[in-house]
Design a protein around this motif. Structure first.
Motif, PDB file in Angstrom:
ATOM      1  N   MET A   1      -4.734  -6.073 -31.011  1.00 33.75           N
ATOM      2  CA  MET A   1      -5.108  -4.551 -30.867  1.00 33.75           C
ATOM      3  C   MET A   1      -6.065  -4.522 -29.725  1.00 33.75           C
ATOM      4  SD  MET A   1      -3.582  -2.748 -33.309  1.00 33.75           S
ATOM      5  CE  MET A   1      -2.636  -2.937 -34.804  1.00 33.75           C
ATOM      6  N   THR A   2      -5.784  -3.410 -29.210  1.00 29.96           N
ATOM      7  CA  THR A   2      -6.986  -3.109 -28.007  1.00 29.96           C
ATOM      8  C   THR A   2      -8.199  -2.900 -28.507  1.00 29.96           C
ATOM      9  OG1 THR A   2      -6.428  -0.712 -28.292  1.00 29.96           O
ATOM     10  CG2 THR A   2      -4.958  -1.880 -26.662  1.00 29.96           C
ATOM     11  N   SER A   3      -9.314  -2.946 -27.526  1.00 30.05           N
ATOM     12  CA  SER A   3     -10.729  -2.720 -27.643  1.00 30.05           C
ATOM     13  C   SER A   3     -11.377  -2.124 -26.687  1.00 30.05           C
ATOM     14  CB  SER A   3     -11.289  -3.964 -28.083  1.00 30.05           C
ATOM     15  OG  SER A   3     -11.241  -4.958 -26.762  1.00 30.05           O
ATOM     16  N   GLY A   4     -12.418  -1.423 -26.827  1.00 28.05           N
ATOM     17  CA  GLY A   4     -13.277  -0.607 -25.547  1.00 28.05           C
ATOM     18  C   GLY A   4     -14.551  -0.713 -26.364  1.00 28.05           C
ATOM     19  N   ILE A   5     -15.585   0.078 -25.655  1.00 25.09           N
ATOM     20  CA  ILE A   5     -16.735   0.172 -25.877  1.00 25.09           C
ATOM     21  C   ILE A   5     -17.453   1.693 -25.892  1.00 25.09           C
ATOM     22  CG2 ILE A   5     -17.403  -2.008 -24.872  1.00 25.09           C
ATOM     23  CD1 ILE A   5     -18.752  -0.152 -22.639  1.00 25.09           C
ATOM     24  N   VAL A   6     -18.302   1.930 -26.687  1.00 27.61           N
ATOM     25  CA  VAL A   6     -18.943   3.354 -26.445  1.00 27.61           C
ATOM     26  C   VAL A   6     -19.845   3.262 -25.343  1.00 27.61           C
ATOM     27  CG1 VAL A   6     -20.317   5.224 -27.639  1.00 27.61           C
ATOM     28  CG2 VAL A   6     -18.979   3.722 -29.034  1.00 27.61           C
ATOM     29  N   LEU A   7     -19.426   4.122 -24.142  1.00 27.09           N
ATOM     30  CA  LEU A   7     -20.099   4.063 -22.929  1.00 27.09           C
ATOM     31  C   LEU A   7     -21.267   5.027 -23.029  1.00 27.09           C
ATOM     32  CD1 LEU A   7     -19.932   3.233 -19.875  1.00 27.09           C
ATOM     33  CD2 LEU A   7     -18.546   5.363 -19.482  1.00 27.09           C
ATOM     34  N   SER A   8     -21.003   6.158 -23.838  1.00 32.55           N
ATOM     35  CA  SER A   8     -22.005   7.201 -23.925  1.00 32.55           C
ATOM     36  C   SER A   8     -22.131   8.014 -25.331  1.00 32.55           C
ATOM     37  CB  SER A   8     -22.006   8.170 -22.839  1.00 32.55           C
ATOM     38  OG  SER A   8     -23.165   9.059 -23.009  1.00 32.55           O
ATOM     39  N   LEU A   9     -23.231   7.940 -25.958  1.00 37.07           N
ATOM     40  CA  LEU A   9     -23.161   8.806 -27.265  1.00 37.07           C
ATOM     41  C   LEU A   9     -23.815   9.972 -26.864  1.00 37.07           C
ATOM     42  CD1 LEU A   9     -24.877   6.061 -29.704  1.00 37.07           C
ATOM     43  CD2 LEU A   9     -22.793   7.023 -29.915  1.00 37.07           C
ATOM     44  N   ASN A  10     -23.281  10.975 -27.393  1.00 36.49           N
ATOM     45  CA  ASN A  10     -23.764  12.322 -26.866  1.00 36.49           C
ATOM     46  C   ASN A  10     -24.060  13.436 -28.089  1.00 36.49           C
ATOM     47  OD1 ASN A  10     -23.051  11.659 -24.402  1.00 36.49           O
ATOM     48  ND2 ASN A  10     -21.008  11.708 -24.919  1.00 36.49           N
ATOM     49  N   VAL A  11     -24.938  14.112 -27.884  1.00 38.18           N
ATOM     50  CA  VAL A  11     -25.416  15.061 -29.176  1.00 38.18           C
ATOM     51  C   VAL A  11     -25.831  16.351 -28.544  1.00 38.18           C
ATOM     52  CG1 VAL A  11     -26.985  15.209 -31.327  1.00 38.18           C
ATOM     53  CG2 VAL A  11     -26.193  12.985 -30.608  1.00 38.18           C
ATOM     54  N   GLY A  12     -25.545  17.380 -29.269  1.00 36.56           N
ATOM     55  CA  GLY A  12     -25.814  18.588 -28.734  1.00 36.56           C
ATOM     56  C   GLY A  12     -26.587  19.504 -29.833  1.00 36.56           C
ATOM     57  N   GLN A 114      -6.691   3.650 -36.612  1.00 29.27           N
ATOM     58  CA  GLN A 114      -8.221   3.587 -36.828  1.00 29.27           C
ATOM     59  C   GLN A 114      -8.948   2.506 -36.100  1.00 29.27           C
ATOM     60  OE1 GLN A 114      -7.794   2.028 -41.061  1.00 29.27           O
ATOM     61  NE2 GLN A 114      -6.689   3.916 -41.526  1.00 29.27           N
ATOM     62  N   TRP A 115     -10.155   2.968 -35.666  1.00 28.21           N
ATOM     63  CA  TRP A 115     -11.160   2.298 -34.980  1.00 28.21           C
ATOM     64  C   TRP A 115     -12.361   1.772 -35.697  1.00 28.21           C
ATOM     65  CZ3 TRP A 115     -12.174   6.665 -30.745  1.00 28.21           C
ATOM     66  CH2 TRP A 115     -11.124   6.959 -30.054  1.00 28.21           C
ATOM     67  N   ARG A 116     -12.769   0.544 -35.502  1.00 31.55           N
ATOM     68  CA  ARG A 116     -14.152  -0.102 -35.977  1.00 31.55           C
ATOM     69  C   ARG A 116     -15.019   0.230 -34.660  1.00 31.55           C
ATOM     70  NH1 ARG A 116     -12.899  -4.737 -37.630  1.00 31.55           N
ATOM     71  NH2 ARG A 116     -12.780  -4.192 -39.903  1.00 31.55           N
ATOM     72  N   VAL A 117     -15.896   0.661 -35.103  1.00 27.28           N
ATOM     73  CA  VAL A 117     -17.084   0.974 -34.193  1.00 27.28           C
ATOM     74  C   VAL A 117     -18.275   0.253 -34.613  1.00 27.28           C
ATOM     75  CG1 VAL A 117     -18.021   2.883 -32.777  1.00 27.28           C
ATOM     76  CG2 VAL A 117     -15.872   3.405 -33.681  1.00 27.28           C
ATOM     77  N   GLY A 118     -18.750  -0.571 -33.749  1.00 28.27           N
ATOM     78  CA  GLY A 118     -19.892  -1.333 -34.086  1.00 28.27           C
ATOM     79  C   GLY A 118     -19.577  -2.230 -35.401  1.00 28.27           C
ATOM     80  N   ASP A 119     -20.544  -2.374 -36.142  1.00 28.40           N
ATOM     81  CA  ASP A 119     -20.485  -3.214 -37.317  1.00 28.40           C
ATOM     82  C   ASP A 119     -19.836  -2.732 -38.565  1.00 28.40           C
ATOM     83  OD1 ASP A 119     -21.561  -5.538 -35.767  1.00 28.40           O
ATOM     84  OD2 ASP A 119     -23.763  -4.821 -36.350  1.00 28.40           O
ATOM     85  N   HIS A 176      -6.088  -0.552 -36.859  1.00 31.09           N
ATOM     86  CA  HIS A 176      -4.753  -0.251 -37.514  1.00 31.09           C
ATOM     87  C   HIS A 176      -4.104   0.878 -36.499  1.00 31.09           C
ATOM     88  CE1 HIS A 176      -1.787   1.036 -40.477  1.00 31.09           C
ATOM     89  NE2 HIS A 176      -2.303   2.499 -40.052  1.00 31.09           N
ATOM     90  N   ARG A 177      -2.653   0.730 -36.305  1.00 30.23           N
ATOM     91  CA  ARG A 177      -1.876   1.461 -35.595  1.00 30.23           C
ATOM     92  C   ARG A 177      -0.866   1.926 -36.501  1.00 30.23           C
ATOM     93  NH1 ARG A 177      -2.209  -0.294 -29.959  1.00 30.23           N
ATOM     94  NH2 ARG A 177      -3.876   1.208 -29.681  1.00 30.23           N
ATOM     95  N   PRO A 178      -0.418   3.169 -36.844  1.00 28.10           N
ATOM     96  CA  PRO A 178       0.744   3.420 -37.542  1.00 28.10           C
ATOM     97  C   PRO A 178       2.084   3.133 -36.716  1.00 28.10           C
ATOM     98  CG  PRO A 178      -0.800   5.171 -37.881  1.00 28.10           C
ATOM     99  CD  PRO A 178      -1.389   4.012 -36.631  1.00 28.10           C
ATOM    100  N   THR A 179       3.016   2.858 -37.495  1.00 28.09           N
ATOM    101  CA  THR A 179       4.349   2.345 -36.841  1.00 28.09           C
ATOM    102  C   THR A 179       5.045   3.678 -36.360  1.00 28.09           C
ATOM    103  OG1 THR A 179       5.334   2.327 -39.290  1.00 28.09           O
ATOM    104  CG2 THR A 179       4.267   0.327 -38.440  1.00 28.09           C
ATOM    105  N   HIS A 180       4.751   4.793 -36.953  1.00 25.13           N
ATOM    106  CA  HIS A 180       5.582   5.972 -36.464  1.00 25.13           C
ATOM    107  C   HIS A 180       5.488   6.090 -34.922  1.00 25.13           C
ATOM    108  CE1 HIS A 180       1.930   8.454 -35.784  1.00 25.13           C
ATOM    109  NE2 HIS A 180       1.493   8.186 -37.382  1.00 25.13           N
ATOM    110  N   GLY A 181       4.394   5.721 -34.437  1.00 23.68           N
ATOM    111  CA  GLY A 181       4.380   5.543 -32.876  1.00 23.68           C
ATOM    112  C   GLY A 181       4.083   6.966 -32.316  1.00 23.68           C
TER     113      GLY A 181
END
Length: 224
Positions: A1-12, A114-119, A176-181
């Motif tokens: 599965m692919t992965s990345g990072i949270v480059l910026s957290l933004n709140v308004g 579905q993404w797991r973000v952090g722990d 998790h990535r659904p198979t429907h594509g």
């Protein structure tokens, strides 16, 4: 599965909305924060806590927020695409996203992945972002609503499957990535531009219930 990072957290916070004649308020003016944010399920769109991010404001609670739009993510890679198109710098948070991601291909993200973000936090993609007049006013670009919609680079609305804290720089793992594509970009394009293919959207279990109901009604033949 692919992965990345949270480059910026933004709140308004709550600000006057110049795009609304009724003196409404908006939280689209999100700014990066250097501390962790807490995410929790906000409940129903109009009667719940609105944003899934504690301390984040949503003004138009009829169209934004709620469990199926609890968090909004936009990729720095798509910002780079827009920056080239518009010949201007586009800082994180400008589009009103809570998470500016890096390393995830949101254009080709599958609806319901579905993404797991952090722990602890687990998020699930639900649909793309439909642009509005508030977004148009913020960008001050000619025909912005149509241009944004035509690009299909909509970012990802997310529901919260597991609550917790997200830190700046937190890792994101697609677990998790659904198979429907069916990708977010394809689903958005069908919804906005090719209604003859609307039935394709119904394969995605993660589709928001109100959107599913709308699509099923559109697919129901009108009695003659």
């Amino acid at each position: 599965m692919t992965s990345g990072i949270v480059l910026s957290l933004n709140v308004g916070g709550s600000e006057p909305n110049p795009a609304k004649k009724d003196s409404g308020r908006t939280g689209i003016g999100k700014r990066p924060v250097d501390h962790p944010i807490t995410v929790r399920r906000p409940g129903p769109k109009t009667t719940g806590l609105h944003s899934g991010v504690v301390g984040d404001f949503i003004g138009d609670t009829r169209h934004h927020g709620g469990d199926d739009q609890a968090v909004y993510a936009y990729a720095v890679e798509d910002y780079a695409w827009w920056s080239a198109e518009l010949s201007r710098d586009l800082p994180p948070g400008l589009f009103g996203e809570n998470l500016t991601t890096q390393g995830l291909d949101l254009y080709n993200a599958v609806l319901g992945e579905q993404w797991r973000v952090g722990d602890t936090v687990i998020l699930e993609t639900t649909f793309g972002r439909i642009p509005c007049s508030t977004f148009q006013h913020r960008m001050a670009e000619p025909r912005w609503i149509k241009r944004f919609a035509d690009s299909n680079r909509t970012g990802a609305y997310l529901r919260i499957l597991q609550e917790g804290e997200i830190h700046p720089g937190a890792p994101i793992e697609v677990i998790h990535r659904p198979t429907h594509g069916l990708t977010l970009a394809e689903a958005f394009d069908i919804y906005m531009h090719t209604p003859e293919n609307l039935s394709r959207l119904l394969v995605a279990e993660a589709l928001p219930p109100d959107l599913r109901t709308e699509i099923e009604k559109r697919l129901t033949p009108t009695p003659s």
